[in-house]
Design a protein around this motif. Structure first.
Motif, PDB file in Angstrom:
ATOM      1  N   PRO A   1      -0.871   4.366   1.016  1.00 43.56           N
ATOM      2  CA  PRO A   1       0.051   4.827   2.061  1.00 43.56           C
ATOM      3  C   PRO A   1      -0.068   4.022   3.349  1.00 43.56           C
ATOM      4  O   PRO A   1       0.790   4.100   4.202  1.00 43.56           O
ATOM      5  CB  PRO A   1      -0.346   6.285   2.289  1.00 43.56           C
ATOM      6  CG  PRO A   1      -1.741   6.388   1.792  1.00 43.56           C
ATOM      7  CD  PRO A   1      -1.888   5.355   0.701  1.00 43.56           C
ATOM      8  N   GLN A   2      -1.114   3.236   3.500  1.00 43.19           N
ATOM      9  CA  GLN A   2      -1.281   2.429   4.705  1.00 43.19           C
ATOM     10  C   GLN A   2      -0.266   1.296   4.782  1.00 43.19           C
ATOM     11  O   GLN A   2      -0.050   0.722   5.838  1.00 43.19           O
ATOM     12  CB  GLN A   2      -2.700   1.851   4.760  1.00 43.19           C
ATOM     13  CG  GLN A   2      -3.772   2.893   4.860  1.00 43.19           C
ATOM     14  CD  GLN A   2      -3.708   3.656   6.173  1.00 43.19           C
ATOM     15  OE1 GLN A   2      -3.283   3.119   7.174  1.00 43.19           O
ATOM     16  NE2 GLN A   2      -4.101   4.908   6.147  1.00 43.19           N
TER      17      GLN A   2
ATOM     18  N   ASP B   1       2.941   1.532   4.575  1.00 42.67           N
ATOM     19  CA  ASP B   1       4.155   1.975   5.259  1.00 42.67           C
ATOM     20  C   ASP B   1       3.946   2.196   6.751  1.00 42.67           C
ATOM     21  O   ASP B   1       4.826   2.690   7.425  1.00 42.67           O
ATOM     22  CB  ASP B   1       4.662   3.292   4.652  1.00 42.67           C
ATOM     23  CG  ASP B   1       5.226   3.081   3.264  1.00 42.67           C
ATOM     24  OD1 ASP B   1       5.606   1.938   2.965  1.00 42.67           O
ATOM     25  OD2 ASP B   1       5.281   4.051   2.502  1.00 42.67           O
ATOM     26  N   VAL B   2       2.820   1.842   7.267  1.00 51.96           N
ATOM     27  CA  VAL B   2       2.500   2.109   8.665  1.00 51.96           C
ATOM     28  C   VAL B   2       3.158   1.048   9.545  1.00 51.96           C
ATOM     29  O   VAL B   2       3.086  -0.143   9.266  1.00 51.96           O
ATOM     30  CB  VAL B   2       0.978   2.118   8.886  1.00 51.96           C
ATOM     31  CG1 VAL B   2       0.646   2.229  10.352  1.00 51.96           C
ATOM     32  CG2 VAL B   2       0.361   3.240   8.093  1.00 51.96           C
TER      33      VAL B   2
ATOM     34  N   PRO C   1       2.992   7.622   7.850  1.00 49.78           N
ATOM     35  CA  PRO C   1       3.972   6.867   7.060  1.00 49.78           C
ATOM     36  C   PRO C   1       5.250   6.642   7.871  1.00 49.78           C
ATOM     37  O   PRO C   1       5.556   7.387   8.795  1.00 49.78           O
ATOM     38  CB  PRO C   1       4.238   7.779   5.873  1.00 49.78           C
ATOM     39  CG  PRO C   1       3.101   8.719   5.820  1.00 49.78           C
ATOM     40  CD  PRO C   1       2.601   8.857   7.225  1.00 49.78           C
TER      41      PRO C   1
END
Length: 65
Positions: free
Chosen positions: A6-7, A9-10, A24
């Motif tokens: 998920p990192q 989409d940062v 996100p």
């Protein structure tokens, strides 16, 4: 196969310290509760005005019969 991390989409925001860096992108784009409340209130007012207009037109048509 893309990395399910998920990192990825940062979006780093160096100007604002209030936005956490691990959110996100979709969650970061979500408006806050005050903005949503203002939009819902505007939609409710518009729906009320539209309902009033439709009711007045229906009454006018029924009175003419």
């Amino acid at each position: 196969m893309p990395d399910p991390n998920p990192q990825t989409d940062v979006r780093p925001d160096s100007e604002s310290e209030s936005a956490p860096r691990d959110r996100p992108a979709l969650l970061a784009a979500t408006p806050d509760a005050d903005t949503v409340f203002d939009r819902l209130r505007t939609l409710a007012v518009l729906a009320g005005v539209l309902g009033l207009l439709v009711t007045l037109i229906a009454v006018e048509l029924l009175v003419r019969i």
